[in-house]
Design an enzyme around this catalytic site. Sequence first.
Site, mmCIF file in Angstrom:
data_model
loop_
_atom_site.group_PDB
_atom_site.id
_atom_site.type_symbol
_atom_site.label_atom_id
_atom_site.label_comp_id
_atom_site.label_asym_id
_atom_site.label_seq_id
_atom_site.Cartn_x
_atom_site.Cartn_y
_atom_site.Cartn_z
ATOM 1 N N HIS A 161 0.850 -1.196 0.000
ATOM 2 C CA HIS A 161 0.000 0.000 0.000
ATOM 3 C C HIS A 161 0.883 1.242 0.000
ATOM 4 O O HIS A 161 1.725 1.407 0.870
ATOM 5 C CB HIS A 161 -0.877 0.041 1.261
ATOM 6 C CG HIS A 161 -1.989 -0.956 1.245
ATOM 7 N ND1 HIS A 161 -2.845 -1.107 2.298
ATOM 8 C CD2 HIS A 161 -2.381 -1.840 0.309
ATOM 9 C CE1 HIS A 161 -3.721 -2.040 2.016
ATOM 10 N NE2 HIS A 161 -3.461 -2.512 0.821
ATOM 11 N N TYR B 186 -9.669 4.633 6.793
ATOM 12 C CA TYR B 186 -9.977 4.979 8.184
ATOM 13 C C TYR B 186 -11.105 6.014 8.146
ATOM 14 O O TYR B 186 -10.929 7.086 7.548
ATOM 15 C CB TYR B 186 -8.768 5.598 8.874
ATOM 16 C CG TYR B 186 -7.616 4.622 9.117
ATOM 17 C CD1 TYR B 186 -7.471 3.980 10.350
ATOM 18 C CD2 TYR B 186 -6.672 4.351 8.135
ATOM 19 C CE1 TYR B 186 -6.427 3.087 10.584
ATOM 20 C CE2 TYR B 186 -5.625 3.462 8.360
ATOM 21 C CZ TYR B 186 -5.517 2.834 9.592
ATOM 22 O OH TYR B 186 -4.481 1.947 9.827
ATOM 23 N N PRO C 142 -5.258 -0.348 18.294
ATOM 24 C CA PRO C 142 -4.865 -0.776 16.946
ATOM 25 C C PRO C 142 -4.980 0.287 15.857
ATOM 26 O O PRO C 142 -4.554 0.057 14.722
ATOM 27 C CB PRO C 142 -5.814 -1.950 16.656
ATOM 28 C CG PRO C 142 -6.954 -1.787 17.593
ATOM 29 C CD PRO C 142 -6.446 -1.061 18.792
HETATM 30 P P1 RFL Z 1 0.954 -12.226 21.413
HETATM 31 O O1 RFL Z 1 0.597 -12.324 19.995
HETATM 32 O O2 RFL Z 1 -0.104 -11.942 22.408
HETATM 33 O O3 RFL Z 1 1.670 -13.614 21.790
HETATM 34 C C1 RFL Z 1 1.992 -13.965 23.126
HETATM 35 C C2 RFL Z 1 2.003 -15.469 23.231
HETATM 36 O O4 RFL Z 1 2.371 -15.844 24.569
HETATM 37 C C3 RFL Z 1 1.522 -16.913 24.992
HETATM 38 N N1 RFL Z 1 1.485 -16.952 26.458
HETATM 39 C C4 RFL Z 1 2.168 -17.859 27.212
HETATM 40 N N2 RFL Z 1 2.961 -18.873 26.859
HETATM 41 C C5 RFL Z 1 3.478 -19.626 27.872
HETATM 42 N N3 RFL Z 1 3.217 -19.411 29.197
HETATM 43 C C6 RFL Z 1 2.424 -18.392 29.576
HETATM 44 N N4 RFL Z 1 2.185 -18.162 30.865
HETATM 45 C C7 RFL Z 1 1.855 -17.564 28.571
HETATM 46 N N5 RFL Z 1 1.025 -16.491 28.590
HETATM 47 C C8 RFL Z 1 0.816 -16.135 27.315
HETATM 48 C C9 RFL Z 1 0.186 -16.597 24.347
HETATM 49 O O5 RFL Z 1 -0.642 -17.751 24.242
HETATM 50 C C10 RFL Z 1 0.616 -16.058 22.992
HETATM 51 O O6 RFL Z 1 0.698 -17.067 22.002
HETATM 52 O O7 RFL Z 1 2.110 -11.161 21.655
HETATM 53 P P2 RFL Z 1 3.359 -10.738 20.707
HETATM 54 O O8 RFL Z 1 4.049 -11.970 20.178
HETATM 55 O O9 RFL Z 1 4.139 -9.746 21.466
HETATM 56 O O10 RFL Z 1 2.691 -10.070 19.425
HETATM 57 C C11 RFL Z 1 1.996 -8.847 19.535
HETATM 58 C C12 RFL Z 1 0.884 -8.754 18.491
HETATM 59 O O11 RFL Z 1 0.100 -9.928 18.578
HETATM 60 C C13 RFL Z 1 -0.005 -7.512 18.693
HETATM 61 O O12 RFL Z 1 0.768 -6.392 19.039
HETATM 62 C C14 RFL Z 1 -0.810 -7.144 17.427
HETATM 63 O O13 RFL Z 1 -1.722 -8.163 17.107
HETATM 64 C C15 RFL Z 1 -1.565 -5.823 17.611
HETATM 65 N N6 RFL Z 1 -2.419 -5.464 16.465
HETATM 66 C C16 RFL Z 1 -1.878 -4.891 15.332
HETATM 67 N N7 RFL Z 1 -0.548 -4.675 15.229
HETATM 68 C C17 RFL Z 1 -0.011 -4.177 14.060
HETATM 69 O O14 RFL Z 1 1.219 -3.987 14.011
HETATM 70 N N8 RFL Z 1 -0.776 -3.886 12.949
HETATM 71 C C18 RFL Z 1 -2.121 -4.074 12.969
HETATM 72 O O15 RFL Z 1 -2.759 -3.862 11.942
HETATM 73 C C19 RFL Z 1 -2.729 -4.546 14.193
HETATM 74 N N9 RFL Z 1 -4.050 -4.770 14.271
HETATM 75 C C20 RFL Z 1 -3.794 -5.686 16.524
HETATM 76 C C21 RFL Z 1 -4.591 -5.322 15.398
HETATM 77 C C22 RFL Z 1 -4.394 -6.271 17.655
HETATM 78 C C23 RFL Z 1 -5.759 -6.459 17.677
HETATM 79 N N10 RFL Z 1 -6.295 -7.076 18.844
HETATM 80 C C24 RFL Z 1 -7.219 -8.125 18.846
HETATM 81 C C25 RFL Z 1 -5.699 -6.808 20.151
HETATM 82 C C26 RFL Z 1 -5.952 -5.507 15.410
HETATM 83 C C27 RFL Z 1 -6.555 -6.055 16.556
HETATM 84 C C28 RFL Z 1 -8.048 -6.199 16.521
HETATM 85 C C1 PHB Z 2 -6.158 -4.970 10.071
HETATM 86 O O1 PHB Z 2 -6.061 -5.214 8.859
HETATM 87 O O2 PHB Z 2 -6.521 -5.831 10.892
HETATM 88 C C2 PHB Z 2 -5.826 -3.612 10.553
HETATM 89 C C3 PHB Z 2 -5.408 -2.633 9.649
HETATM 90 C C4 PHB Z 2 -5.096 -1.363 10.105
HETATM 91 C C5 PHB Z 2 -5.212 -1.064 11.460
HETATM 92 C C6 PHB Z 2 -5.617 -2.045 12.360
HETATM 93 C C7 PHB Z 2 -5.939 -3.322 11.906
HETATM 94 O O3 PHB Z 2 -4.905 0.184 11.899
#
Ligand code: RFL
Ligand code: PHB
Length: 393
Positions: free
Chosen positions: A72, A202, A294
């Site tokens: 993008h 957005y 997010p």
């Molecule tokens: P995670 O992915 O939460 O993984 C942590 C892992 O640790 C495990 N765990 C354990 N394992 C062993 N013993 C324990 N006691 C444990 N406790 C927990 C868990 O089961 C899990 O598998 O953290 P990590 O690796 O730091 O990754 C971070 C990302 O997942 C997170 O920042 C992003 O998903 C945030 N996010 C977005 N980030 C972006 O850069 N671009 C995006 O477009 C974006 N969109 C989003 C998002 C997060 C969202 N939600 C649901 C919070 C959109 C959404 C809706």
């Molecule tokens: C997504 O594709 O899940 C997404 C994209 C942009 C954002 C957050 C989530 O800012």
Amino acid sequence: MKTQVLIIGAGPSGLLLGQLLAQAGIDALIIERQTPDYVLGRIRAGILEQVTVDLLHEAGVGHRLAVEGTVHRGIELVFSGQRHMIDVAGLTGGKTVTAYGQTEVTRDLMQARSAAGLPSVYGVSELTLQDLDSNKPWVRFKADGQTQEVQADFVAGCDGFHGASRASIPRHVLREYERTYPFGWLGMLSDTPPVSPHAIIYANSPRGFALCSMRSLTRSRYYVQCPLDDRIEDWNDDRFWEELRCRLDVDTASRLITGKSIEKSIAPLRSFVAEPMRWGSLFLAGDAAHIVPPTGAKGLNLAAADVKLLASALSDWYRLGQSRAMDTYSERSLRRIWKAERFAWWLTSLMHRFPDTDDFGQRMQEAELAYLTSSAAAATTLAENYVGLPLEL
Ligand code: RFL
Ligand code: PHB
């Protein structure tokens, strides 16, 4: 059992760290609470900064991303019923972001790990972390009904916001900063062509925020701001599509192709930072140390940046016997994290309807958006933050 680096959590942070350490010839064991399928089933991030894309290539897991990711060059902002393009690439000397789902990043990293025969233990429970303030930290956990102990030189806490690592740091050492927001995001995934395949949309509207994103040319990801106490059962597909349409400009709404949802979930929004990110032999990375709402698409990208700094700090230690990069890891990571926290908080505040947003507040948001889309100076500050600030600030 012994390993050099024990990684807790097999989300993107833990898996990418494992991959970078393997490349540097450092042994690591990953332990994860859930099963691989459960981890792959969590639909989360979708947008990767150039820095993250480069890092995934460097880690040797960029082949599928290069083929299937969608580049993008801009984003679109909808407000006052009109859609405006921000030419992110043009404003940042050609930098872009790539739409490629977190589940796919995770799948690529899992496959690389198993192909290289690197050890991971899934389904661990009753994890306790011991002697983290010494140079012989160890952990105890249960897996397959057996209690196991592992000793390591270092422990990497990559276990997300609710993990055990941050909770093991004494209260008097840790400082936590937090803001919660009075709304959530209802996300839905559908096998329909994205309404905007070349730019994320957005939308600010008096009915609340909406976001149009994608996973591929045949799979869309949409979000609408919703009250925190809404339940998924309150939102059938028809209600979701109708609400999304109402928050978009007429042209986009008319082009929206609807279909059956394949996933829906509600996520609360939070800003959070824990300082410091190191205590003794424990290093925190990713969501274990910080959360952003997010809106700026920063969470996964920040996690990747932490892991890059941590992997090279550990490599300096094992290869050169130097501890300087480890000693400054927390401070260097936090410098960039706070800037991303500010950006995510600002964009969230600008785009959402808050309980106290009155007509004046709505017009202030629209005026700021009008400024952003008409001033190159203002648009550049948005663009350079959206593509990601340089790794070392
Ligand atoms: P995670 O992915 O939460 O993984 C942590 C892992 O640790 C495990 N765990 C354990 N394992 C062993 N013993 C324990 N006691 C444990 N406790 C927990 C868990 O089961 C899990 O598998 O953290 P990590 O690796 O730091 O990754 C971070 C990302 O997942 C997170 O920042 C992003 O998903 C945030 N996010 C977005 N980030 C972006 O850069 N671009 C995006 O477009 C974006 N969109 C989003 C998002 C997060 C969202 N939600 C649901 C919070 C959109 C959404 C809706
Ligand atoms: C997504 O594709 O899940 C997404 C994209 C942009 C954002 C957050 C989530 O800012």
